[in-house]
Design a protein around this motif. Structure first.
Motif, PDB file in Angstrom:
ATOM      1  N   ARG A   9       0.790  -1.136   0.155  1.00 47.13           N
ATOM      2  CA  ARG A   9       0.054   0.040  -0.202  1.00 47.13           C
ATOM      3  C   ARG A   9       0.969   1.161  -0.245  1.00 47.13           C
ATOM      4  NH1 ARG A   9      -3.620  -0.950   4.981  1.00 47.13           N
ATOM      5  NH2 ARG A   9      -4.672   1.013   4.469  1.00 47.13           N
ATOM      6  N   ARG A  10       1.924   1.399   0.814  1.00 43.31           N
ATOM      7  CA  ARG A  10       2.793   2.382   0.916  1.00 43.31           C
ATOM      8  C   ARG A  10       3.632   2.695  -0.641  1.00 43.31           C
ATOM      9  NH1 ARG A  10       7.983   2.825   4.636  1.00 43.31           N
ATOM     10  NH2 ARG A  10       8.696   1.125   3.382  1.00 43.31           N
ATOM     11  N   TYR A  11       3.774   1.395  -1.303  1.00 40.43           N
ATOM     12  CA  TYR A  11       4.571   1.624  -2.464  1.00 40.43           C
ATOM     13  C   TYR A  11       3.656   2.297  -3.318  1.00 40.43           C
ATOM     14  CZ  TYR A  11       6.464   0.310  -7.021  1.00 40.43           C
ATOM     15  OH  TYR A  11       6.843   0.400  -8.214  1.00 40.43           O
ATOM     16  N   LEU A  12       2.491   1.826  -3.579  1.00 44.27           N
ATOM     17  CA  LEU A  12       1.497   2.340  -4.459  1.00 44.27           C
ATOM     18  C   LEU A  12       0.999   3.658  -4.083  1.00 44.27           C
ATOM     19  CD1 LEU A  12      -1.108  -0.572  -4.625  1.00 44.27           C
ATOM     20  CD2 LEU A  12       0.266   0.001  -6.430  1.00 44.27           C
ATOM     21  N   LEU A  13       0.957   4.201  -3.015  1.00 45.76           N
ATOM     22  CA  LEU A  13       0.894   5.829  -2.663  1.00 45.76           C
ATOM     23  C   LEU A  13       2.008   6.369  -3.177  1.00 45.76           C
ATOM     24  CD1 LEU A  13      -0.649   8.031  -1.309  1.00 45.76           C
ATOM     25  CD2 LEU A  13       0.796   7.243   0.868  1.00 45.76           C
ATOM     26  N   PHE A  14       3.119   6.032  -2.828  1.00 46.63           N
ATOM     27  CA  PHE A  14       4.174   6.671  -3.178  1.00 46.63           C
ATOM     28  C   PHE A  14       4.612   6.604  -4.916  1.00 46.63           C
ATOM     29  CE2 PHE A  14       7.471   5.910   0.444  1.00 46.63           C
ATOM     30  CZ  PHE A  14       6.605   6.591   1.401  1.00 46.63           C
ATOM     31  N   GLN A  15       4.014   5.556  -5.579  1.00 45.53           N
ATOM     32  CA  GLN A  15       4.108   5.402  -6.979  1.00 45.53           C
ATOM     33  C   GLN A  15       3.201   6.481  -7.487  1.00 45.53           C
ATOM     34  OE1 GLN A  15       6.384   4.180  -8.380  1.00 45.53           O
ATOM     35  NE2 GLN A  15       5.841   3.350 -10.412  1.00 45.53           N
ATOM     36  N   SER A  16       1.977   6.596  -7.143  1.00 46.05           N
ATOM     37  CA  SER A  16       0.947   7.667  -7.451  1.00 46.05           C
ATOM     38  C   SER A  16       1.435   8.936  -7.212  1.00 46.05           C
ATOM     39  CB  SER A  16      -0.453   7.450  -6.800  1.00 46.05           C
ATOM     40  OG  SER A  16      -0.353   7.534  -5.531  1.00 46.05           O
ATOM     41  N   ILE A  17       1.919   9.464  -6.447  1.00 48.44           N
ATOM     42  CA  ILE A  17       2.591  10.589  -6.191  1.00 48.44           C
ATOM     43  C   ILE A  17       3.536  11.081  -7.189  1.00 48.44           C
ATOM     44  CG2 ILE A  17       3.948  12.303  -4.578  1.00 48.44           C
ATOM     45  CD1 ILE A  17       2.269  10.810  -2.405  1.00 48.44           C
ATOM     46  N   SER A  18       4.554  10.028  -7.380  1.00 47.99           N
ATOM     47  CA  SER A  18       5.560  10.046  -8.280  1.00 47.99           C
ATOM     48  C   SER A  18       4.995  10.328  -9.457  1.00 47.99           C
ATOM     49  CB  SER A  18       6.504   8.908  -8.322  1.00 47.99           C
ATOM     50  OG  SER A  18       7.599   9.139  -9.315  1.00 47.99           O
ATOM     51  N   LEU A  48      10.351  10.915  -0.486  1.00 41.47           N
ATOM     52  CA  LEU A  48      11.145  11.876  -1.140  1.00 41.47           C
ATOM     53  C   LEU A  48      12.258  10.904  -1.961  1.00 41.47           C
ATOM     54  CD1 LEU A  48      12.515  14.504  -1.889  1.00 41.47           C
ATOM     55  CD2 LEU A  48      13.849  14.318   0.271  1.00 41.47           C
ATOM     56  N   ARG A  49      12.858   9.687  -1.212  1.00 36.89           N
ATOM     57  CA  ARG A  49      13.721   8.830  -1.752  1.00 36.89           C
ATOM     58  C   ARG A  49      13.215   8.306  -2.924  1.00 36.89           C
ATOM     59  NH1 ARG A  49      14.596   5.864   2.196  1.00 36.89           N
ATOM     60  NH2 ARG A  49      16.882   6.245   2.860  1.00 36.89           N
ATOM     61  N   HIS A  50      11.847   7.828  -2.828  1.00 43.13           N
ATOM     62  CA  HIS A  50      11.122   7.022  -4.020  1.00 43.13           C
ATOM     63  C   HIS A  50      10.911   8.209  -5.041  1.00 43.13           C
ATOM     64  CE1 HIS A  50       8.216   4.113  -5.751  1.00 43.13           C
ATOM     65  NE2 HIS A  50       7.820   5.351  -6.417  1.00 43.13           N
ATOM     66  N   LEU A  51      10.625   9.439  -4.874  1.00 47.82           N
ATOM     67  CA  LEU A  51      10.496  10.305  -5.933  1.00 47.82           C
ATOM     68  C   LEU A  51      11.666  10.662  -6.605  1.00 47.82           C
ATOM     69  CD1 LEU A  51       8.549  12.741  -6.993  1.00 47.82           C
ATOM     70  CD2 LEU A  51       9.142  14.071  -5.229  1.00 47.82           C
ATOM     71  N   ILE A  52      12.977  10.939  -6.000  1.00 48.98           N
ATOM     72  CA  ILE A  52      14.204  11.260  -6.600  1.00 48.98           C
ATOM     73  C   ILE A  52      14.617   9.984  -7.344  1.00 48.98           C
ATOM     74  CG2 ILE A  52      16.573  11.495  -6.208  1.00 48.98           C
ATOM     75  CD1 ILE A  52      15.632  13.064  -3.514  1.00 48.98           C
ATOM     76  N   ARG A  53      14.350   8.588  -6.781  1.00 43.21           N
ATOM     77  CA  ARG A  53      14.800   7.516  -7.676  1.00 43.21           C
ATOM     78  C   ARG A  53      13.919   7.124  -8.762  1.00 43.21           C
ATOM     79  NH1 ARG A  53      17.133   3.519  -2.940  1.00 43.21           N
ATOM     80  NH2 ARG A  53      19.489   4.362  -3.070  1.00 43.21           N
ATOM     81  N   ALA A  54      12.405   7.737  -9.058  1.00 45.98           N
ATOM     82  CA  ALA A  54      11.579   7.310  -9.668  1.00 45.98           C
ATOM     83  C   ALA A  54      12.205   7.309 -11.140  1.00 45.98           C
ATOM     84  CB  ALA A  54      10.454   8.184  -9.760  1.00 45.98           C
ATOM     85  N   PRO A  55      12.052   6.200 -11.814  1.00 45.98           N
ATOM     86  CA  PRO A  55      12.427   6.187 -13.488  1.00 45.98           C
ATOM     87  C   PRO A  55      11.783   6.825 -14.364  1.00 45.98           C
ATOM     88  CG  PRO A  55      11.476   4.068 -12.956  1.00 45.98           C
ATOM     89  CD  PRO A  55      11.303   4.975 -11.604  1.00 45.98           C
ATOM     90  N   HIS A  56      10.851   7.507 -13.887  1.00 42.26           N
ATOM     91  CA  HIS A  56       9.806   8.075 -15.190  1.00 42.26           C
ATOM     92  C   HIS A  56      10.356   9.509 -16.028  1.00 42.26           C
ATOM     93  CE1 HIS A  56       7.182   5.468 -13.104  1.00 42.26           C
ATOM     94  NE2 HIS A  56       7.300   6.355 -11.664  1.00 42.26           N
TER      95      HIS A  56
END
Length: 314
Positions: A9-18, A48-56
């Motif tokens: 659930r946390r991953y899906l939340l972070f992914q949606s924000i990214s 923040l870590r997820h956002l910076i590392r996002a490969p989009h």
């Protein structure tokens, strides 16, 4: 939604924000500024870590500021920076103090008049060019009558050695606070227990002053530029102009009085119906020494926070 495990659930939340930032930056490049990261909670830093590392491939530049003295090896931000450094995903920019010319310009713009080269040199030396320290030292010297205006410049009847600009800004702030009325000092002390930001409603419930006297005290603090009105709030709220103002007030409290005020703060938040402030209620009960009430509030807060999908924080 399917009841996934908390990590999913946390991953899906972070992914949606990214993905949100990726799509928003497709229209125009974005700049995201995050101030005072040393106060960020662990869940926000994970995001923040997820956002910076996002490969989009978002057209996004993130600027984060923090006080290096506030983070140790155990701090979550320290861990984040170490991870990003290994992946070469950020560049660190160290901010040094202002030079003497800039200190002179700051004094002129803030205090309304230029200062003599000798005074600028002394202030620069004692404050190491920190802009907040420069402003506070100048305000202290002007309010105490050490400096006065003559022909468009700040001058002093004393020598530079006699001026004795305090090296510790907390000492400067303490002297400024002593010039306030007793009601204003008491109000600011109560506010310091509540935190850097505080609402008028909670402060009113906590204060021993009536509402009219409290308003007068806050107006005095606003005029002294120790607090400012917080914008974007549905109800009146205020913030200390700098964390050091709040820290100076809070550190002056002895243990028993500090515990008593934290208990008053917890009751005030509960009395004003701060359901969304259960974390603060738990914090204040804990600092008051009432660990039973702190535990109850902490559990209730965790259950409420879990509803917002902040699983790590819960």
């Amino acid at each position: 939604p399917v009841p996934y495990d908390p990590d999913t659930r946390r991953y899906l939340l972070f992914q949606s924000i990214s993905l949100f930032f990726t799509e928003a930056s497709a229209h125009a490049p974005l700049l995201l500024v995050l101030d005072d990261l040393h106060w960020a909670d662990r869940a926000s830093l994970h995001l923040l870590r997820h956002l910076i590392r996002a490969p989009h491939g978002a057209s996004l530049l993130v600027i984060g500021t923090y006080r290096e003295s506030e983070i140790g090896a155990e701090h979550a931000l320290f861990e984040l920076l170490a991870d990003l450094r290994r992946d070469r995903l950020f560049e660190r920019v160290f901010l040094e103090g202002l030079n003497q010319d800039d200190v002179s310009a700051l004094i002129a713009s803030h205090a309304g008049h230029e200062a003599t080269p000798g005074l600028v040199e002394t202030v620069h030396e004692r404050t190491e060019g920190n802009p907040f320290f420069v402003e506070e030292v100048m305000r202290h010297l002007i309010e105490s009558g050490v400096l006065f205006e003559r022909e468009g410049r700040w001058v002093s009847a004393r020598t530079l050695d006699e001026i004795g600009v305090p090296a510790g800004v907390k000492e400067v702030l303490a002297r400024r606070l002593q010039r306030l009325s007793e009601d204003c000092r008491a109000t600011l002390t109560h506010a310091a227990v509540l935190g850097r930001d505080f609402s008028f409603e909670v402060l009113c419930s906590m204060s021993e002053l009536d509402e009219d006297a409290l308003i007068v005290a806050i107006e005095e603090a606003l005029e002294a530029q120790l607090v400012v009105e917080a914008r974007g709030r549905s109800a009146p709220a205020y913030s200390f102009t700098h964390a050091l103002v709040r820290e100076t007030l809070y550190s002056a409290l002895i243990g028993p009085r500090r515990q008593r005020l934290h208990g008053m703060a917890a009751r005030a938040i509960e009395a004003t119906g701060g359901e969304g402030l259960l974390v603060e209620v738990a914090h204040h009960w804990y600092c008051s020494g009432d660990h039973r009430r702190a535990l109850v509030a902490a559990v209730e807060s965790a259950l409420a926070i879990e509803e917002t999908r902040a699983h790590a924080e819960a």
